[in-house]
Design a protein around this motif. Structure first.
Motif, mmCIF file in Angstrom:
data_model
loop_
_atom_site.group_PDB
_atom_site.id
_atom_site.type_symbol
_atom_site.label_atom_id
_atom_site.label_comp_id
_atom_site.label_asym_id
_atom_site.label_seq_id
_atom_site.Cartn_x
_atom_site.Cartn_y
_atom_site.Cartn_z
ATOM 1 N N GLU A 238 0.822 -1.210 0.000
ATOM 2 C CA GLU A 238 0.000 0.000 0.000
ATOM 3 C C GLU A 238 0.856 1.260 0.000
ATOM 4 O O GLU A 238 0.514 2.258 -0.635
ATOM 5 C CB GLU A 238 -0.962 -0.014 1.185
ATOM 6 C CG GLU A 238 -2.053 -1.055 0.999
ATOM 7 C CD GLU A 238 -2.995 -1.180 2.188
ATOM 8 O OE1 GLU A 238 -2.713 -0.605 3.269
ATOM 9 O OE2 GLU A 238 -4.025 -1.872 2.027
ATOM 10 N N SER A 239 1.983 1.214 0.672
ATOM 11 C CA SER A 239 2.894 2.353 0.681
ATOM 12 C C SER A 239 3.437 2.628 -0.718
ATOM 13 O O SER A 239 3.493 3.781 -1.167
ATOM 14 C CB SER A 239 4.044 2.088 1.656
ATOM 15 O OG SER A 239 4.966 3.147 1.634
ATOM 16 N N VAL A 240 3.818 1.569 -1.430
ATOM 17 C CA VAL A 240 4.371 1.727 -2.782
ATOM 18 C C VAL A 240 3.308 2.197 -3.765
ATOM 19 O O VAL A 240 3.593 2.985 -4.661
ATOM 20 C CB VAL A 240 5.035 0.417 -3.260
ATOM 21 C CG1 VAL A 240 5.401 0.477 -4.727
ATOM 22 C CG2 VAL A 240 6.262 0.129 -2.413
ATOM 23 N N VAL A 241 2.070 1.764 -3.579
ATOM 24 C CA VAL A 241 0.996 2.236 -4.450
ATOM 25 C C VAL A 241 0.810 3.746 -4.260
ATOM 26 O O VAL A 241 0.638 4.484 -5.231
ATOM 27 C CB VAL A 241 -0.320 1.468 -4.183
ATOM 28 C CG1 VAL A 241 -1.502 2.138 -4.875
ATOM 29 C CG2 VAL A 241 -0.186 0.025 -4.650
ATOM 30 N N ARG A 242 0.856 4.209 -3.005
ATOM 31 C CA ARG A 242 0.707 5.646 -2.731
ATOM 32 C C ARG A 242 1.929 6.442 -3.175
ATOM 33 O O ARG A 242 1.815 7.543 -3.685
ATOM 34 C CB ARG A 242 0.485 5.887 -1.239
ATOM 35 C CG ARG A 242 -0.909 5.653 -0.762
ATOM 36 C CD ARG A 242 -1.109 6.125 0.674
ATOM 37 N NE ARG A 242 -0.101 5.636 1.604
ATOM 38 C CZ ARG A 242 -0.129 4.441 2.198
ATOM 39 N NH1 ARG A 242 -1.111 3.612 1.951
ATOM 40 N NH2 ARG A 242 0.811 4.075 3.028
ATOM 41 N N ASP A 243 3.122 5.872 -2.914
ATOM 42 C CA ASP A 243 4.374 6.581 -3.178
ATOM 43 C C ASP A 243 5.415 5.570 -3.646
ATOM 44 O O ASP A 243 6.091 4.950 -2.820
ATOM 45 C CB ASP A 243 4.847 7.293 -1.911
ATOM 46 C CG ASP A 243 6.223 7.930 -2.073
ATOM 47 O OD1 ASP A 243 6.683 8.123 -3.210
ATOM 48 O OD2 ASP A 243 6.846 8.238 -1.027
ATOM 49 N N PRO A 244 5.547 5.385 -4.955
ATOM 50 C CA PRO A 244 6.473 4.368 -5.457
ATOM 51 C C PRO A 244 7.901 4.507 -4.934
ATOM 52 O O PRO A 244 8.588 3.516 -4.727
ATOM 53 C CB PRO A 244 6.418 4.557 -6.976
ATOM 54 C CG PRO A 244 5.074 5.151 -7.225
ATOM 55 C CD PRO A 244 4.800 6.034 -6.040
ATOM 56 N N ASP A 245 8.335 5.722 -4.667
ATOM 57 C CA ASP A 245 9.699 5.930 -4.183
ATOM 58 C C ASP A 245 9.899 5.406 -2.765
ATOM 59 O O ASP A 245 11.023 5.193 -2.322
ATOM 60 C CB ASP A 245 10.045 7.419 -4.263
ATOM 61 C CG ASP A 245 11.535 7.670 -4.361
ATOM 62 O OD1 ASP A 245 12.259 6.821 -4.923
ATOM 63 O OD2 ASP A 245 11.973 8.727 -3.879
ATOM 64 N N SER A 246 8.801 5.150 -2.046
ATOM 65 C CA SER A 246 8.910 4.612 -0.685
ATOM 66 C C SER A 246 9.502 3.204 -0.687
ATOM 67 O O SER A 246 9.942 2.716 0.356
ATOM 68 C CB SER A 246 7.553 4.609 0.015
ATOM 69 O OG SER A 246 6.700 3.627 -0.545
ATOM 70 N N LEU A 247 9.549 2.575 -1.842
ATOM 71 C CA LEU A 247 10.165 1.256 -1.944
ATOM 72 C C LEU A 247 11.623 1.305 -1.485
ATOM 73 O O LEU A 247 12.156 0.316 -0.981
ATOM 74 C CB LEU A 247 10.068 0.761 -3.390
ATOM 75 C CG LEU A 247 10.343 -0.694 -3.670
ATOM 76 C CD1 LEU A 247 9.470 -1.608 -2.825
ATOM 77 C CD2 LEU A 247 10.116 -0.982 -5.144
ATOM 78 N N ALA A 248 12.240 2.467 -1.592
ATOM 79 C CA ALA A 248 13.635 2.631 -1.159
ATOM 80 C C ALA A 248 13.810 2.402 0.339
ATOM 81 O O ALA A 248 14.920 2.132 0.805
ATOM 82 C CB ALA A 248 14.135 4.026 -1.531
ATOM 83 N N ASP A 249 12.725 2.491 1.105
ATOM 84 C CA ASP A 249 12.805 2.317 2.550
ATOM 85 C C ASP A 249 12.718 0.854 2.985
ATOM 86 O O ASP A 249 13.008 0.547 4.141
ATOM 87 C CB ASP A 249 11.662 3.079 3.239
ATOM 88 C CG ASP A 249 11.737 4.567 2.982
ATOM 89 O OD1 ASP A 249 12.859 5.088 2.832
ATOM 90 O OD2 ASP A 249 10.671 5.209 2.918
ATOM 91 N N HIS A 250 12.310 -0.026 2.102
ATOM 92 C CA HIS A 250 12.092 -1.419 2.498
ATOM 93 C C HIS A 250 13.432 -2.151 2.651
ATOM 94 O O HIS A 250 14.316 -2.044 1.803
ATOM 95 C CB HIS A 250 11.222 -2.146 1.473
ATOM 96 C CG HIS A 250 10.659 -3.409 2.018
ATOM 97 N ND1 HIS A 250 11.386 -4.569 2.074
ATOM 98 C CD2 HIS A 250 9.451 -3.680 2.574
ATOM 99 C CE1 HIS A 250 10.656 -5.515 2.634
ATOM 100 N NE2 HIS A 250 9.477 -5.000 2.951
ATOM 101 N N PRO A 251 13.576 -2.925 3.745
ATOM 102 C CA PRO A 251 14.834 -3.652 3.976
ATOM 103 C C PRO A 251 15.242 -4.585 2.822
ATOM 104 O O PRO A 251 16.433 -4.701 2.520
ATOM 105 C CB PRO A 251 14.552 -4.467 5.247
ATOM 106 C CG PRO A 251 13.447 -3.741 5.932
ATOM 107 C CD PRO A 251 12.629 -3.105 4.843
ATOM 108 N N ALA A 252 14.284 -5.221 2.177
ATOM 109 C CA ALA A 252 14.629 -6.119 1.060
ATOM 110 C C ALA A 252 15.235 -5.335 -0.102
ATOM 111 O O ALA A 252 16.183 -5.791 -0.745
ATOM 112 C CB ALA A 252 13.392 -6.888 0.590
ATOM 113 N N VAL A 253 14.717 -4.161 -0.356
ATOM 114 C CA VAL A 253 15.237 -3.327 -1.451
ATOM 115 C C VAL A 253 16.623 -2.802 -1.082
ATOM 116 O O VAL A 253 17.523 -2.762 -1.917
ATOM 117 C CB VAL A 253 14.253 -2.185 -1.773
ATOM 118 C CG1 VAL A 253 14.845 -1.228 -2.786
ATOM 119 C CG2 VAL A 253 12.940 -2.773 -2.282
#
Length: 136
Positions: free
Chosen positions: A34-49
């Motif tokens: 849901e975070s990535v759908v709202r703000d794709p750049d938030s993917l940078a915060d995920h530990p896996a990324v």
């Protein structure tokens, strides 16, 4: 979710690859999805990324093709019938047709354009820039 959320165009990411990416996002969990759908750049915060960005030369990514078939596999294990899942899907579709999905924006951009990355996905750009430069 459209290819736009992955910052891609069909020239750079196949339909199968994008479907695998979407399944991988689901695999990261509801909050991340849901975070990535709202703000794709938030993917940078995920530990896996962050782990992927730190991997040196290893071919890691979020995509998960097997996750696309999880419901079908679970249904078959429950019923013992490999076709029962699709029968149930069809029965549900005919009983309550799905709401039409909105058409995605046709907002394609060239993944080689660093200015576009900076404008659209600045945190992901910074996260992966060092790795990309090291590989050149």
């Amino acid at each position: 979710m459209s290819a736009r959320h992955a910052g891609s165009s069909s020239t750079f990411l196949s339909d199968d690859g994008f479907s695998d990416f979407q399944a991988g996002l689901v695999g990261l969990g509801r909050r991340a999805f849901e975070s990535v759908v709202r703000d794709p750049d938030s993917l940078a915060d995920h530990p896996a990324v962050r782990q992927i960005s730190a991997s040196e030369g290893r071919d890691l990514w979020i995509g998960d093709e097997a996750l696309q078939f999880a419901a079908e596999t679970a249904y078959e294990q429950l019923t013992g019938n490999s076709e029962a899942f699709w029968d149930a899907v069809e029965a549900t579709r005919s009983a309550t047709p799905p709401e039409p999905s909105p058409e995605p924006d046709d907002d394609r951009w060239d993944l080689r354009d660093e200015d576009e990355w900076r404008r659209r996905l600045p945190r992901l750009l910074e996260l992966f820039r060092a790795r990309r430069l090291a590989m050149e």
